[in-house]
Enzyme design. Structure first.
Site, short mmCIF file in Angstrom:
data_model
loop_
_atom_site.label_atom_id
_atom_site.label_comp_id
_atom_site.label_asym_id
_atom_site.label_seq_id
_atom_site.Cartn_x
_atom_site.Cartn_y
_atom_site.Cartn_z
N CYS A 1 0.82 -1.21 0.00
CA CYS A 1 0.00 0.00 0.00
C CYS A 1 0.85 1.26 0.00
O CYS A 1 0.43 2.30 -0.51
CB CYS A 1 -0.90 0.03 1.23
SG CYS A 1 -1.79 -1.50 1.58
N LYS B 1 -4.98 2.80 8.18
CA LYS B 1 -4.98 3.80 9.25
C LYS B 1 -4.25 5.07 8.85
O LYS B 1 -4.41 6.11 9.51
CB LYS B 1 -4.35 3.22 10.52
CG LYS B 1 -4.97 1.93 11.00
CD LYS B 1 -6.48 1.99 11.07
CE LYS B 1 -7.10 0.64 11.37
NZ LYS B 1 -6.94 -0.36 10.31
N SER C 1 -11.97 -6.11 9.51
CA SER C 1 -11.35 -5.58 8.31
C SER C 1 -12.43 -5.14 7.33
O SER C 1 -13.56 -5.65 7.35
CB SER C 1 -10.49 -6.67 7.66
OG SER C 1 -10.18 -6.34 6.33
#
Length: 558
Positions: free
Chosen positions: A48, A123, A471
């Site tokens: 990511c 996050k 999730s």
């Protein structure tokens, strides 16, 4: 706008400060311009974020071409996918606070005039937006972009399929060789997990909040368009400085209503509830769980996205991305078009400037007259088991009610072992407690457990209730964020093996079928577990964190 950086750079007494900048190659001309923080969460912990350094360079070029001087730094970011299913996941939600703290500290220490924030994993998106809101200096957010789906046996796959395949392997439905072959192709490139999981949900929300350039959320991580988006984002910061437009001008109550509408329309992650509450707290907007349920009831679910649906973020991008959804909602009178955005224009003005070349009723995005569901997908429940609230994602769930017997576990690992050994059967409700913000601490996601349940074919035949989280890739009859949590004596701490629990979607309730008298008796005997951490970041978080119903933010006021 009065530039904060002048406190650091102007006057004879600031010669040492200027000398430090000149040691890094800056000139007097560079220092005469606004200094802009270019924050990214680049690291090698996760696909990511691994490419964000390259995106930061593109954003810096935009900042420079706009007549400002960029100053790059990085904040941490946890890989939720790699932290999942073990002790490491306790650090995930804690990292959101550390990211916000890092951005605040760096900008405050160096008195930067504005912020361009780039992030990728779950996050890091809300953490960056929280930091921007807290600082309230001209700021603009840009997403690192989605990973492309893998291809396995002729169909699109994501990391969600790998987690669910573990359950299929445990159930004897998949060979080890098949599991390995899926593992090898599920994540083919850089970028955040491909479905409408937490990262892509929060990226979509960033557009609806007005904190990102319109159309910036859906372009794939490694596309040339993503580099162009980052350049344009960097270039846009000067107009915010010239107009003295700050995050609290943009992230108003009405903007959060738009964000909640978006989260429901796309079938987004339950984590959006937690993160929007936290971001709102940073900008002084009073947002509550009742607002989420109120808006959900008038939010049509129109995007058929994984995990509850069929498609991934790259598919949404092909049909026009988030602006198509925003435009559809605006035309139906469901979106507040008068909110200000980082463009300096209103949401309505932004959408009027876009030429839409896509039919709204494609396979990915439904027409509002033909929604997947008439109401949105982020359901808020309350009842005797969760008097402070709980959250469930309805996307892909068909059942309206579940009555079952509790199978009680005081930590995630024990629950996963029970699922793996096939000790969970149809009609069971897995209760995982002491995994809340304080009890975990850190409110772990439970994808390893939920995916194993789905992979075994139990799906809606088994439910799960936890004071932890899920999730964005979780699907099924899964209820999280139960408040109050077990660690503070919430009713979930009093559940015993084989107690009856009823979950009623139509009544928006989750109830423990035990009398008040019996619960009082249990409460007299109850004692919390010993804190799992007594030193370090997790101990500090457990000491300061508030309820999930308030965003699980750290507070020093209580």
């Amino acid at each position: 706008m009065k530039l904060e950086s002048r406190k650091v750079l102007e006057g004879p007494e600031r010669a040492p400060h200027r000398a430090m900048y000149k040691a890094m190659g800056l000139t007097d001309g560079d220092l005469d311009r606004p200094l802009i923080a270019v924050s990214s969460t680049c690291n090698e912990a996760t696909p990511c974020n691994i490419h964000l350094g390259r995106l930061a360079q593109s954003a810096k070029r935009g900042v420079k071409d706009a007549g400002c001087t960029p100053r790059e730094f990085t904040a941490i970011a946890v890989s939720d996918g790699i932290a999942m299913g073990h002790e490491g996941m306790k650090a995930s939600l804690v990292s959101r606070e550390i990211i916000a703290d890092s951005i605040e500290i760096m900008v405050m220490a160096h008195q930067y005039d504005g912020v361009v924030g780039i992030s990728g994993c779950d996050k890091s998106l809300p953490g960056t937006l929280m930091g921007m809101g807290r600082l309230n200096r001209p700021s603009i957010f840009v997403y690192g972009g989605t990973i492309m789906p893998g291809l396995w046996n002729g169909k699109q796959v994501t990391v969600q399929d790998v987690y669910e395949a573990v359950g299929a392997y445990d159930a004897g439905k998949m060979t080890l060789q098949e599991l390995k072959s899926l593992e090898n192709v599920a994540c083919p490139s850089a970028g955040s997990c491909a479905g409408m999981y937490t990262a892509n949900t929060m990226a979509s929300i960033s557009e609806a909040l007005g904190m990102s350039i319109l159309g910036s959320a859906s372009a794939p991580a490694e596309s040339e368009r993503r580099l162009e988006i980052c350049y344009n984002t960097g270039k846009a910061i000067m107009s915010l400085i010239d107009g003295n437009i700050r995050p609290r001008d943009i992230m108003t109550f009405e903007a959060f209503e738009n964000a909640i509408m978006m989260a429901n329309a796309i079938g987004g992650s339950t984590n959006a509830v937690l993160h929007l509450l936290a971001i709102a707290r940073e900008v002084g907007v009073k947002l509550s769980l009742s607002d989420f349920e109120r808006i959900r009831k008038r939010s049509p679910h129109i995007a058929d996205m994984r995990p509850g649906g069929m498609y991934v973020m790259a598919d949404l991008d092909k049909v026009g991305g988030v602006p198509v959804i925003l435009n559809s909602l605006l035309k139906k009178g469901l979106l507040n078009g008068n909110v200000l955005t980082v463009s300096g224009r209103t949401m309505k003005e932004n959408l009027e400037s876009v030429k839409f070349n896509f039919d709204i009723d494609n396979k990915v995005i439904r027409h509002l007259d033909n929604p997947i569901k008439q109401e949105g997908t982020l359901k808020i429940l309350k009842g005797t088991l969760a008097p402070g609230g709980a959250v469930m994602k309805l996307a892909g769930v068909q059942s309206k009610k579940f009555l079952g017997r509790a199978r009680v576990f005081d930590k995630e690992e024990d629950a996963f072992e029970a699922v793996s050994k096939r000790r969970i059967v149809e009609g069971d409700i897995i209760v995982i407690r002491y995994e809340g913000p304080k009890g975990g601490p850190g409110m772990r996601e439970m994808l390893a457990v939920t995916a194993a349940v789905v992979g075994q074919g139990l799906g809606e035949k088994v439910a799960m209730v936890t004071d932890g989280r899920f999730s964005g890739a979780t699907r099924g009859f899964m209820i999280g964020h139960v408040a109050p949590e077990a660690m503070v004596g919430g009713p979930i701490a009093l559940v015993k093996e084989y107690d009856q629990i009823i979950i009623d979607m139509q009544k928006s309730r989750i109830d423990l079928m035990v009398s008040e008298g019996e619960l009082r008796k249990r409460m007299k005997k109850w004692k919390p577990i010993k804190p799992r951490y007594t030193t370090g970041a997790l101990a500090k978080y457990a000491l300061l964190v508030e309820s999930a119903s308030e965003g699980a933010v750290m507070s020093t006021t209580k």
